[in-house]
Design an enzyme around this catalytic site. Structure first.
Site, PDB file in Angstrom:
ATOM      1  N   LYS A   1       1.031  -1.251  -0.119  1.00  0.00           N
ATOM      2  CA  LYS A   1       0.097  -0.017  -0.107  1.00  0.00           C
ATOM      3  C   LYS A   1       0.834   1.157  -0.082  1.00  0.00           C
ATOM      4  O   LYS A   1       1.554   1.709   0.959  1.00  0.00           O
ATOM      5  CB  LYS A   1      -1.014   0.141   1.304  1.00  0.00           C
ATOM      6  CG  LYS A   1      -2.094   0.917   0.857  1.00  0.00           C
ATOM      7  CD  LYS A   1      -2.632   1.828   1.835  1.00  0.00           C
ATOM      8  CE  LYS A   1      -1.917   2.841   2.504  1.00  0.00           C
ATOM      9  NZ  LYS A   1      -2.015   4.346   1.844  1.00  0.00           N
TER      10      LYS A   1
ATOM     11  N   GLU B   1       9.289  14.792  15.859  1.00  0.00           N
ATOM     12  CA  GLU B   1       9.700  14.782  14.563  1.00  0.00           C
ATOM     13  C   GLU B   1       8.844  15.891  13.779  1.00  0.00           C
ATOM     14  O   GLU B   1       7.533  15.756  13.740  1.00  0.00           O
ATOM     15  CB  GLU B   1       9.400  13.459  13.891  1.00  0.00           C
ATOM     16  CG  GLU B   1       9.776  13.335  12.648  1.00  0.00           C
ATOM     17  CD  GLU B   1       9.813  11.935  11.918  1.00  0.00           C
ATOM     18  OE1 GLU B   1       8.769  11.212  12.030  1.00  0.00           O
ATOM     19  OE2 GLU B   1      11.220  11.341  11.717  1.00  0.00           O
TER      20      GLU B   1
ATOM     21  N   GLU C   1       9.928   0.596  10.643  1.00  0.00           N
ATOM     22  CA  GLU C   1      10.863   1.635  10.730  1.00  0.00           C
ATOM     23  C   GLU C   1      10.181   3.068  10.801  1.00  0.00           C
ATOM     24  O   GLU C   1       9.265   3.489   9.754  1.00  0.00           O
ATOM     25  CB  GLU C   1      11.453   1.406   9.177  1.00  0.00           C
ATOM     26  CG  GLU C   1      12.908   2.226   9.278  1.00  0.00           C
ATOM     27  CD  GLU C   1      12.804   3.569   8.605  1.00  0.00           C
ATOM     28  OE1 GLU C   1      12.482   4.696   9.430  1.00  0.00           O
ATOM     29  OE2 GLU C   1      13.039   3.675   7.298  1.00  0.00           O
TER      30      GLU C   1
ATOM     31  N   CYS D   1      13.320  10.364   7.444  1.00  0.00           N
ATOM     32  CA  CYS D   1      12.954   9.899   8.847  1.00  0.00           C
ATOM     33  C   CYS D   1      14.270  10.025   9.577  1.00  0.00           C
ATOM     34  O   CYS D   1      14.313  10.532  10.908  1.00  0.00           O
ATOM     35  CB  CYS D   1      12.730   8.461   8.794  1.00  0.00           C
ATOM     36  SG  CYS D   1      13.331   7.294   7.713  1.00  0.00           S
TER      37      CYS D   1
HETATM   38  P1  ADP Z   1       4.054   9.792   6.959  1.00  0.00           P
HETATM   39  O1  ADP Z   1       4.708  10.465   8.219  1.00  0.00           O
HETATM   40  O2  ADP Z   1       4.771   9.442   5.862  1.00  0.00           O
HETATM   41  O3  ADP Z   1       2.822  10.517   6.686  1.00  0.00           O
HETATM   42  P2  ADP Z   1       2.100   8.053   8.059  1.00  0.00           P
HETATM   43  O4  ADP Z   1       2.572   6.807   9.259  1.00  0.00           O
HETATM   44  O5  ADP Z   1       0.861   8.863   8.415  1.00  0.00           O
HETATM   45  O6  ADP Z   1       3.569   8.591   7.786  1.00  0.00           O
HETATM   46  O7  ADP Z   1       1.927   7.021   6.716  1.00  0.00           O
HETATM   47  C1  ADP Z   1       2.549   5.960   6.308  1.00  0.00           C
HETATM   48  C2  ADP Z   1       1.532   5.032   5.649  1.00  0.00           C
HETATM   49  O8  ADP Z   1       0.711   4.214   6.749  1.00  0.00           O
HETATM   50  C3  ADP Z   1       0.748   5.507   4.386  1.00  0.00           C
HETATM   51  O9  ADP Z   1       0.709   4.738   3.413  1.00  0.00           O
HETATM   52  C4  ADP Z   1      -0.554   5.741   5.412  1.00  0.00           C
HETATM   53  O10 ADP Z   1      -1.707   5.678   4.290  1.00  0.00           O
HETATM   54  C5  ADP Z   1      -0.452   4.480   6.222  1.00  0.00           C
HETATM   55  N1  ADP Z   1      -1.621   4.663   7.290  1.00  0.00           N
HETATM   56  C6  ADP Z   1      -2.081   5.703   7.830  1.00  0.00           C
HETATM   57  N2  ADP Z   1      -3.098   5.329   9.012  1.00  0.00           N
HETATM   58  C7  ADP Z   1      -2.855   3.911   9.066  1.00  0.00           C
HETATM   59  C8  ADP Z   1      -3.371   2.999   9.914  1.00  0.00           C
HETATM   60  N3  ADP Z   1      -4.031   3.251  10.755  1.00  0.00           N
HETATM   61  N4  ADP Z   1      -3.024   1.731   9.597  1.00  0.00           N
HETATM   62  C9  ADP Z   1      -2.134   1.405   8.475  1.00  0.00           C
HETATM   63  N5  ADP Z   1      -1.736   2.292   7.738  1.00  0.00           N
HETATM   64  C10 ADP Z   1      -2.110   3.589   7.995  1.00  0.00           C
END
Ligand code: ADP
Length: 494
Positions: A188, A397, A262, A296
């Protein structure tokens, strides 16, 4: 190739971008779509299929069927051949992948094209590992004559949930160990940057990866949530924020999925007075400003030894003022916009908060305005001084081009302060003194310590976090173990 001659990717001729499940591009069962836009201009790039639990289920079933199909019986050397073909294809098509990321993420083309070497090297490294998987024959002290050995088997269906900050590089990194180990994948990509993963998955098919082995489900956070809770997923490889990492670990718990995460960082970059400042100054700036700070392991906390503080900060400010921020398609641009309006607002919120807490913006400190900037999400590279260790900008962060600068006196002191966040991802040390370098490398609580360099990565060297920066290591000789189950076999010979 000249950057200016890289064409607009053919993929963008289709506005409606579908997922890739079981070897076919398919719309979401609900028919829903979400927008993905160019953050430099606001241009609508595509309407992307918005997968939900039903689509996730389809993809997991396709991955399961592929796991039990011809892929399972394929010899390691054949998987290796396919991976090497994929490496060649990715190399041949990298301009297109880089352009997709530049348009979708806003990272300068001069930066995204550089990902070619690493992407091809990652695939070739993991291709090498495909033929090296081996169990052990183990002595035992059981009564009688009993032989024991271990078998290494693919862990099964892997879910990769990716962030937006390095879309195609991340897709490649997550795919390498899956193909090498004989697992299958449902990936995803992040909703902000879904396009290059779709193109990469098409290249996997072209390279001969069987249908259903690599699936891409596009969607928002709830799509990721459905994937991480799906009982048919055996392992999750997540890269993203610490908050979402925690949710994923919880979602994985009921069915005991294997998990590697990570996550975020607040990495210290420490400059001792004996450092080579000609190298340390630009490196300290780019450690935090590269990719608009959306890395990151960005070196967001700069510690400079007091005796050189004044000179260092002057030179750092002067260098930072020369950084060219602007149109990602301009070959001269070093830094593009940040990925989205919400991300820009979040960064500007941290900047305001820092001012409120008494920090001073030595450089930057605002959104960039004017022609070329107004339609995009451009934040000026920003250096804060007068930051206290406990302030929000020094602890959380930001994921934007914002540096907190501190001074320090002794190695012991800086070590304690460097380690005083719950994160532990990257770190930098600048010194010519061998003892200082080694002692700092031992003392810093982080998955990577870069001495007289920053942000180096290699397929052969592990990368990952301590503390709330996550667990598990990607790259390096042991990464593939995360994708393998170990089975003990006992054979009574009596
Ligand atoms: P970033 O800091 O890169 O925005 P996120 O942690 O918000 O990181 O998002 C990273 C990935 O996790 C994206 O693909 C996002 O759609 C997905 N994501 C967001 N919320 C959830 C959740 N509750 N469970 C699983 N995946 C999620």
């Amino acid at each position: 190739m000249e950057l200016t001659s890289i064409a607009r990717p053919a993929l963008l001729e289709t506005m409606e971008q579908d997922m890739l499940i079981g070897g076919r591009r398919v719309a979401a069962a609900s028919g829903k779509r979400f927008e993905t836009r160019n953050p430099a201009t606001g241009e609508l790039l595509a309407m992307v299929a918005q997968g939900d639990a039903e689509d996730v289920d389809r993809a997991v079933k396709a991955a399961r069927a592929a796991l039990e199909g011809p892929w399972r019986r394929m010899k390691p050397a054949e998987r290796q051949r396919i991976m090497l073909r994929l490496a060649d294809l990715v190399e041949a098509h990298y301009d297109e992948l880089a352009m997709l990321d530049t348009l979708d993420l806003g990272a300068p083309l001069s930066r995204t094209v550089l990902g070619k070497t690493r992407a091809a090297a990652l695939l070739r490294y993991y291709a090498g590992q495909a033929t090296l998987i081996a169990g052990d024959t183990l002595n035992n002290s059981a009564p009688g004559d009993v032989l024991s050995h271990t078998l290494k088997e693919p862990v099964g269906v892997v879910a990769a949930i990716n962030p937006w900050n390095g879309p195609v590089g991340m897709a490649v990194w997550k795919t390498g160990p899956v193909l090498a180990s004989g697992c299958t994948l449902v990936m995803k990509p992040a909703e902000q940057t879904p396009l290059s993963a779709l193109r990469f998955a098409e290249l996997c098919l072209e390279a001969g990866v069987p249908e259903g082995v690599i699936n891409v489900v596009t969607g928002l956070g709830d799509t990721g949530a459905a994937l991480s809770a799906h009982p048919g997923v055996d392992k999750i490889a997540f890269t993203g924020s610490t908050g979402v990492g925690e949710k994923i670990i919880k979602a994985a718990a009921p069915t005991m999925k294997r998990v590697t995460v990570e996550l975020g960082g607040k990495s210290p970059n420490i400059v001792f007075a004996d450092a080579d400042l000609d190298k340390a100054v630009p490196a300290a700036a780019m450690a935090v400003f590269a990719n608009s700070g959306q890395i990151c392991s960005a070196g967001t906390r700069l510690f400079v030894q007091s005796s050189i503080r004044e000179e260092f900060m002057e030179r750092l400010a002067a260098f930072t003022r020369t950084i060219r921020v602007g149109d990602p398609l301009d070959p001269q641009t070093q830094i593009g916009p940040v990925v989205s309006a919400p991300q820009m607002d979040k960064i500007l919120g941290y900047i305001e908060g820092a001012r409120g807490e008494g920090a001073q913006a030595l450089v930057g400190g605002s959104r960039l305005a004017g022609p070329g900037y107004d339609d995009g999400f451009f934040v000026a590279p920003t250096i804060f001084t007068d930051v206290q260790d406990g302030m929000t900008i020094a602890q959380e962060e930001i994921f934007g081009p914002v540096l907190s600068a501190f001074s320090f006196d002794t190695a012991e002191e800086v070590l304690e302060r460097a380690n005083a966040t719950p994160f532990g991802l990257g770190s930098g040390v600048w010194t010519r003194d061998l003892s200082t370098a080694h002692r700092m490398a031992r003392g810093i609580r982080a998955g990577s310590v870069w001495v007289n360099c920053y942000q180096m990565l290699d397929p052969g060297v592990p990368f990952g976090g301590f503390g709330v920066s996550g667990f598990g290591r990607e790259s390096g000789p042991h990464h593939i173990e995360e994708y393998l189950e170990t089975k003990a076999v006992w054979i009574n010979l009596d």
